[in-house]
Design a protein around this motif. Sequence first.
Motif, mmCIF file in Angstrom:
data_model
loop_
_atom_site.group_PDB
_atom_site.id
_atom_site.type_symbol
_atom_site.label_atom_id
_atom_site.label_comp_id
_atom_site.label_asym_id
_atom_site.label_seq_id
_atom_site.Cartn_x
_atom_site.Cartn_y
_atom_site.Cartn_z
ATOM 1 N N UNK A 120 8.842 -4.290 -8.364
ATOM 2 C CA UNK A 120 9.849 -4.196 -7.307
ATOM 3 C C UNK A 120 10.412 -5.537 -6.839
ATOM 4 N N UNK A 121 9.632 -6.601 -6.945
ATOM 5 C CA UNK A 121 10.084 -7.856 -6.333
ATOM 6 C C UNK A 121 9.689 -7.867 -4.869
ATOM 7 N N UNK A 122 9.674 -9.070 -4.290
ATOM 8 C CA UNK A 122 9.126 -9.182 -2.937
ATOM 9 C C UNK A 122 9.849 -8.323 -1.892
ATOM 10 N N UNK A 123 11.172 -8.330 -1.848
ATOM 11 C CA UNK A 123 11.817 -7.493 -0.830
ATOM 12 C C UNK A 123 11.453 -6.013 -0.976
ATOM 13 N N UNK A 124 11.429 -5.539 -2.213
ATOM 14 C CA UNK A 124 11.086 -4.140 -2.456
ATOM 15 C C UNK A 124 9.658 -3.842 -2.051
ATOM 16 N N UNK A 125 8.774 -4.788 -2.330
ATOM 17 C CA UNK A 125 7.371 -4.558 -2.005
ATOM 18 C C UNK A 125 7.150 -4.578 -0.494
ATOM 19 N N UNK A 126 7.922 -5.406 0.214
ATOM 20 C CA UNK A 126 7.812 -5.393 1.670
ATOM 21 C C UNK A 126 8.290 -4.058 2.223
ATOM 22 N N UNK A 127 9.346 -3.565 1.631
ATOM 23 C CA UNK A 127 9.870 -2.266 2.040
ATOM 24 C C UNK A 127 8.855 -1.156 1.727
ATOM 25 N N UNK A 128 8.213 -1.297 0.578
ATOM 26 C CA UNK A 128 7.196 -0.317 0.182
ATOM 27 C C UNK A 128 6.024 -0.341 1.161
ATOM 28 N N UNK A 129 5.675 -1.536 1.606
ATOM 29 C CA UNK A 129 4.585 -1.615 2.590
ATOM 30 C C UNK A 129 4.938 -0.884 3.870
ATOM 31 N N UNK A 130 6.191 -1.042 4.270
ATOM 32 C CA UNK A 130 6.620 -0.333 5.477
ATOM 33 C C UNK A 130 6.505 1.184 5.244
ATOM 34 N N UNK A 131 6.944 1.612 4.063
ATOM 35 C CA UNK A 131 6.896 3.043 3.740
ATOM 36 C C UNK A 131 5.460 3.562 3.762
ATOM 37 N N UNK A 132 4.584 2.792 3.185
ATOM 38 C CA UNK A 132 3.186 3.183 3.072
ATOM 39 C C UNK A 132 2.549 3.365 4.455
ATOM 40 N N UNK A 133 2.828 2.408 5.339
ATOM 41 C CA UNK A 133 2.280 2.502 6.696
ATOM 42 C C UNK A 133 2.908 3.682 7.429
ATOM 43 N N UNK A 134 4.207 3.812 7.244
ATOM 44 C CA UNK A 134 4.920 4.887 7.915
ATOM 45 C C UNK A 134 4.332 6.247 7.531
ATOM 46 N N UNK A 135 3.913 6.346 6.277
ATOM 47 C CA UNK A 135 3.363 7.614 5.784
ATOM 48 C C UNK A 135 2.039 7.972 6.446
ATOM 49 N N UNK A 136 1.377 6.982 7.059
ATOM 50 C CA UNK A 136 0.120 7.297 7.740
ATOM 51 C C UNK A 136 0.367 7.886 9.128
ATOM 52 N N UNK A 137 1.627 7.965 9.506
ATOM 53 C CA UNK A 137 1.952 8.526 10.808
ATOM 54 C C UNK A 137 1.471 7.687 11.972
ATOM 55 N N UNK A 138 1.875 6.395 12.021
ATOM 56 C CA UNK A 138 1.379 5.522 13.091
ATOM 57 C C UNK A 138 2.117 5.742 14.403
ATOM 58 N N UNK A 139 1.449 5.383 15.502
ATOM 59 C CA UNK A 139 2.125 5.362 16.792
ATOM 60 C C UNK A 139 2.565 3.943 17.104
ATOM 61 N N UNK A 140 1.835 2.997 16.541
ATOM 62 C CA UNK A 140 2.164 1.582 16.731
ATOM 63 C C UNK A 140 2.204 0.924 15.358
ATOM 64 N N UNK A 141 3.285 0.213 15.072
ATOM 65 C CA UNK A 141 3.375 -0.501 13.795
ATOM 66 C C UNK A 141 3.458 -1.993 14.052
ATOM 67 N N UNK A 142 2.622 -2.736 13.345
ATOM 68 C CA UNK A 142 2.621 -4.191 13.441
ATOM 69 C C UNK A 142 3.232 -4.721 12.142
ATOM 70 N N UNK A 143 4.430 -5.289 12.247
ATOM 71 C CA UNK A 143 5.108 -5.776 11.044
ATOM 72 C C UNK A 143 5.012 -7.300 10.987
ATOM 73 N N UNK A 144 4.296 -7.809 9.997
ATOM 74 C CA UNK A 144 4.107 -9.254 9.881
ATOM 75 C C UNK A 144 5.093 -9.840 8.878
ATOM 76 N N UNK A 145 6.178 -10.351 9.381
ATOM 77 C CA UNK A 145 7.249 -10.931 8.549
ATOM 78 C C UNK A 145 7.691 -9.978 7.454
ATOM 79 N N UNK A 146 7.832 -8.717 7.822
ATOM 80 C CA UNK A 146 8.222 -7.708 6.843
ATOM 81 C C UNK A 146 9.676 -7.861 6.428
ATOM 82 N N UNK A 147 10.414 -8.648 7.199
ATOM 83 C CA UNK A 147 11.846 -8.792 6.906
ATOM 84 C C UNK A 147 12.191 -10.179 6.377
ATOM 85 N N UNK A 148 11.162 -10.941 6.019
ATOM 86 C CA UNK A 148 11.429 -12.289 5.527
ATOM 87 C C UNK A 148 11.883 -12.241 4.070
#
Lengths: 244, 317
Positions: free
Chosen positions: A136-164
């Motif tokens: 995927x490349x870094x941007x895609x993998x960061x997006x994938x990480x967001x997707x993965x966390x989102x799939x766990x159904x969080x109430x609070x999300x901590x994004x560590x430079x997910x948009x860098x």
Amino acid sequence: MLLSAENVSKTFGSLRAVAGANLAIDEGEIIGLIGPNGAGKSTFFNCLAGDTLPTTGRIVFDGRDVTRASPEEHAELGVGRTFQVPATFEDLTVLDNVMVGAFLRHPHRGAAREHALQVLDLVGLGDRQNLRARSLGTPGRKRLEIARVLATGPRLMLLDEALAGLTPVELQQAIALVKKIHQTGVTLVIVEHIMEVIMTLAARVIVFNQGHVIAQGKPADVVRQEAVIEAYLGRGHRNWRKKD
Amino acid sequence: MKAPIALALAFILYPFVFSNAFYLDIGVALLLAAISASAWNIVGGYAGQVSVGHCMFFGAGAYLPLLVYHHWQLPPVVGVPLGIIVSLVLAVIVGMPTFRLTGHYFSMATIAVAELIRLVIGTWDFAGAAIGLQGPAVGRGWWDLTFRGELPYYFIFLAVLIVLLLVISTIERTRFGYYLRAIKAGERAARSLGVPVRRTKLYALMLSAAFTSIAGSLYSIKTGFIDPESGFGILVSVQMVIIAALGGAGTLYGPLVGALILIPLQTATNTWFGGGGTGLTYILYGGIIVLIARFEPGGLHEMWHRIAPKFGKRHAA
Ligand SMILES: Nc1ncnc2c1ncn2[C@@H]1O[C@H](COP(=O)(O)OP(=O)(O)OP(=O)(O)O)[C@@H](O)[C@H]1O
Ligand SMILES: [Mg+2]
């Protein structure tokens, strides 16, 4: 209050990476967490997510003391996080990556898959579901990480430079995505060096320096504060002027 | 799913096509190796927790049938469930403390415990010490799984292998299976997504231990003999690792493919070079390890997936 951290510290040998940090988050907020390199933002995130046991302090999530809870307990309770260096499952497909997250609330494969596909569509990776994460490349993998966390159904999300490291177009898409996630009722804390992201998304900014909060408030106010400017410019920080 | 059925048919027909004792022996050895390596694969391949001491489970499974026969004249099959129980206990003893730690503690602990057991068994008269234990001298029949010929064993082994592969392919499609692969791909990330890493690893090890124990029991019941080296020797463990790695660790058919290559190769080298003992086996294993590590860490499975598209072949994703 959704989460509160009181006097949290983390020391590595003689280094106090986090030093008496306090933070209170209300449900529904988007908070920007900024600060120079090495300020202790990621370490603080690790404490909040159960990944690192704080040396001192107390963390309460939704009325429960979670200071010593494991990362998996945090996930179960609804605290999700991404990693500064993407930690996607490289040999697994994009879909399987997200399914691992989805299994937390959907124990059966069919349901997990369906949920994962919905999340992939939401984050815009639906067309790449069968690729391996590594491709995927870094941007895609960061997006994938967001997707993965989102799939766990969080109430609070901590994004560590997910948009860098995104191109301007990708950045706009990512900002829109974070807004979408926020609209579904998720509370967010965003660590970001790009001020544009913080200015656009965060209603409240927390400034970290040397392991603790040195300023907080509305984005426009905070960036004018003397202590904040000093924390960045005083140490010749590279990202401060990297506005767009 | 035509290929698995074709494969199963080939295995069923094999003893009728190659009916002489030499080929039947290879077939039996191959199936046994495929069972052991497939069992190892659950924890070593899918979960990426490389055990180099799986002989402890193989040995437990191998010793118990002959122990109950030797001391109490019970049918050896009685020892099969006992071997599984001992193996599960060993799995918990090794897994519980080491799975809390990251790094190579688990691998090192498996080697250490396995060697310790080998040394103890080798001096323990109750277990036949260095000489080992014998099974029934004559085949007795289906009721206690002792036969004179090889053919019944061949089909029992084949049945066990098929059951094991069915179990693993089912696991692949469950949450447990996804969690195993997630753990292998990154423990920290897996935990952040709610994967109960320690528990999942322990269950994988226990399942793996149980099937490895069954493989050991099959071996000793068939051979009617066991000693410390063939039960708890390091080569027993290393063979499982090599076979799985050769075919592709963490893939359903990897260990079977590995066994299809290694066992005939091993038999051939041993036959050609006079079968002068294990020295040659060490060289063969060492050579394979070097080749895999240097050229194809993913084993033949990975190589196939890289090469096949170049020949314009369609292959399953
Ligand atoms: N595991 C560790 N062991 C020792 N020191 C560490 C460890 N993790 C972080 N540190 C140190 O703690 C300090 C804070 O690091 P941290 O990564 O939390 O900062 P940060 O604010 O996230 O910085 P950046 O903006 O560069 O990501 C740094 O000096 C770092 O070198
Ligand atoms: Mg950081």
